[in-house]
Structure formats: C-alpha cells, structure tokens
Design an enzyme around this catalytic site. Sequence first.
Site, PDB file in Angstrom:
ATOM      1  N   TYR A 108      76.837  26.930  39.066  1.00  0.00           N
ATOM      2  CA  TYR A 108      77.127  28.151  38.333  1.00  0.00           C
ATOM      3  C   TYR A 108      77.563  29.245  39.302  1.00  0.00           C
ATOM      4  O   TYR A 108      77.298  29.178  40.509  1.00  0.00           O
ATOM      5  CB  TYR A 108      75.892  28.594  37.540  1.00  0.00           C
ATOM      6  CG  TYR A 108      76.189  29.599  36.451  1.00  0.00           C
ATOM      7  CD1 TYR A 108      77.105  29.311  35.440  1.00  0.00           C
ATOM      8  CD2 TYR A 108      75.565  30.836  36.431  1.00  0.00           C
ATOM      9  CE1 TYR A 108      77.375  30.225  34.440  1.00  0.00           C
ATOM     10  CE2 TYR A 108      75.824  31.762  35.429  1.00  0.00           C
ATOM     11  CZ  TYR A 108      76.745  31.452  34.441  1.00  0.00           C
ATOM     12  OH  TYR A 108      77.014  32.361  33.457  1.00  0.00           O
ATOM     13  N   GLY A 223      80.211  26.304  20.056  1.00  0.00           N
ATOM     14  CA  GLY A 223      79.471  27.417  19.469  1.00  0.00           C
ATOM     15  C   GLY A 223      80.270  28.701  19.461  1.00  0.00           C
ATOM     16  O   GLY A 223      80.300  29.440  18.465  1.00  0.00           O
TER      17      GLY A 223
END
Length: 416
Positions: A108, A223
């Site tokens: 990340y 989503g």
Amino acid sequence: MATIRVLSRSPTVAAASSLIRPGQRCCARATSGSAPLLLPRVSVRRKSGPYGYTQAKSLVFSQYGEPEKVLKLHTHSISPSLPPSSVLLRTLAAPINPADVNTIQGTYGVKPTFSPLIGTSEPSVIPGNEGVFEVVNPGSSSSTLSKGDWVIPAKTGFGTWRTHAVAPSPSSLIKLDRAGLTPLQAATVSVNPSSAYRMLRDYAADPPLREGDWFIQNGANSGVGRSAIQLARLWGYRSINVIRARSTAAATEALRAELAALGATRVVTEDELQSRAFRADLAAWTRDAGAPRLGLNCVGGASARALAKALAPGGTLVTYGGMSRQPVALPTGLLIFKDLRLRGFWLSRWADAQPDDKARTVAEILDLVRAGKLTDVPVVEVPWEWDTEEGVLREAVQGTLEGFRQGKGVFVFKDT
C-alpha cells in the site's frame, strides 16, 4: 488441601469471589475457623475480566506478507482505568477491503507504524480501516457520546479488525444516527459510497457534472462502481459501465441486468469497450449531451487507456485503483489534442484532511440508505465469535484476493 466450592450466598463470600481469579486463594472464610477458600477452576470465559478488565481479541501482523501467513489472533485485556477522554468501544462489523490486504502485504502507498501497545510479543499492527462500533464507556469527560451510540473512525488507520477498541477521544470518532440502520449498512459507508460520492462531485472538469451528463467507469460491479451507478441515477447523470465478462454468457447477461436495475444506463464488457464498434456506439449514445467528461478508473492498463479515448476533449480521468497492476499509459495525442486531465483519488487523504466533510458525506449517504435510495453492496458475512479460530479469520482475509466473489467480506462480531 481439597478444593472447596463456594456455595454460600453471604455478601462476604460473594464479594470475594467476584474479585478473585479462579484458583486464587481468598482471605474470606465461610465460617469462623475454616480453611481459606480456594475458588474452583472453571473454563467459563469472561468477556469482562476480573477487576473490570475487558477481554479483547485482535487480528495483528508483525511483518509484511500474505494474510494467510502473517496474520495472528492476539488476546489481550483493556484496563478499566482509562484516561477521562478515552472511549471504550465494542466492534459491531468491519469490512475487509482490498486496501487492507495491500497494507498487510506491504504494497500500500503508506506503511503503518508497528507498536507493542496491546501487548504483542513483537511490535504489531491491527489492520482494518472501516467499521462501526458501539460505545461501551464514553469516558468521564465526554459530553457528545453516550453508552450505546454507534460511531465510526474519523480518520484512517484506526485498526478495526478487533472485538474491542479504545479511541483516544470523542473527536477521533464520528457519531452516527443509528435509527433505521443495520450494522452492515453503517460499517460499509465510509469507503465505497464515500469514494463514489466525492469523485462524481469533485473531479469533473469545469463545469461540474450536470443532469443529463455522461460519465464512464470500469470495475462497475465493484463496491465503488455500484455506488457510483446509484448516486448518478439519483443526481440525473448517465453512466457507461464496464465489467469483465463472466465465465458464461448467461452469467454476463445476469450481471448486466443487475447493474441496470441499480440505474446503469449502459453496461459493456472490457472486450466490447476495446472493440472497433465501441466508438460508433458511444457516439450514438451520447449524441444529445456529448461524450463523457469524467472517467473513473480502478483497473489501469489497457482498460484505462480505453476509458481515456472515450472522454470528451478536456475530460478528466480519475484513477483510484489498479486491479490489473498495469500502469496508466496514454498515447501522447490524447494529452495534446484532447487536453485530458489525469487525476488520482485517495480516500485516506481526503478523509484525514477534511474530517468534517467526511462526516457530512457519511450522513448524507446514510440518509439515502434509510430512504431505500442506495442499496447495500453485496456482502459475505464472516461471523467473528469469541471462539472463532484464527485460521477462519485469516482465510476470510486471504479470500478477498480471489476473483468473482459473491460480495465484500465483512467481519460480523457476535458474542464478544
């Protein structure tokens, strides 16, 4: 010395037994001259431990790697002697997002700080950026929170994959109006729908998107994509939504119909997007309002390039993910002759820099959820009970990396 079971209901013995761990000697005597009491050893778990301590469990990792290899379940106690500003919380539900997995893998964009704060043998991190909590103890100095309130973290990096948590202050939390909501709805509000909301509202080139305007997005069944479809329908925008073809034609058509029911104007596959026929289809669809001025990219590679080609001159391509792990590489002509804008959206940066905007965005989205105007993203509930084994939780996180999942994995905490 034989173990004596405490059967007396006398106040002295009852008080002593409530303060002493099983197996610990007690100075109280059942009758004058009797032997010291030895409380029986029992296997019953206490959610509230002796002396008011709260028993808690957390998923942690102390080194980067695949979740199935580095995640561990750590049991610890939370002291009842907390600073007056602290807030004791019980977790109700916590989603498993791809960014959480990337954090565990060490890929990340920001690395977390490892800490021994909860008593792990090595400095560790509690993953999870999203979740909803119930206030157990609002702290003696809080005037804004009460026991039973629902809250979410105001900023990222809170660590939500745990049964209980201590927030440093009420200002580190956003209080929700829990009326008419389920824990799942509250737990999944701050990432996907908030991302879609802010990208649609904030990133179109001047002027902002207006009723009747088009935008295009890949990863449309994600989503964020599903939220963007529904918000666009509410605001009068029209959408072109790109999906990956499923294993069968019937499954692909079923997904098209599912997204159309949410409000998608057009649904195309990646192959259709990159075909020669798409240019003519796009021109026909957008003849009245012009080509899309906004593109939302969570894939990268060839898919992002095809989105950019579909944009109107001066349009904006916003990248918020890179599922293909391929760079966004565009032909020079698109930049020179179409004057495209390339932007990046990172939810954490927005949420941490503008917590008040996050609170307002979340409140508006939850109002839409209550009104039935924004439906839940499909989820796969992962029950987390006190006795749930570590391997079950690890596998649920690792499974987030699998393709074509039925829904977002969400830890749902029970009996904790």
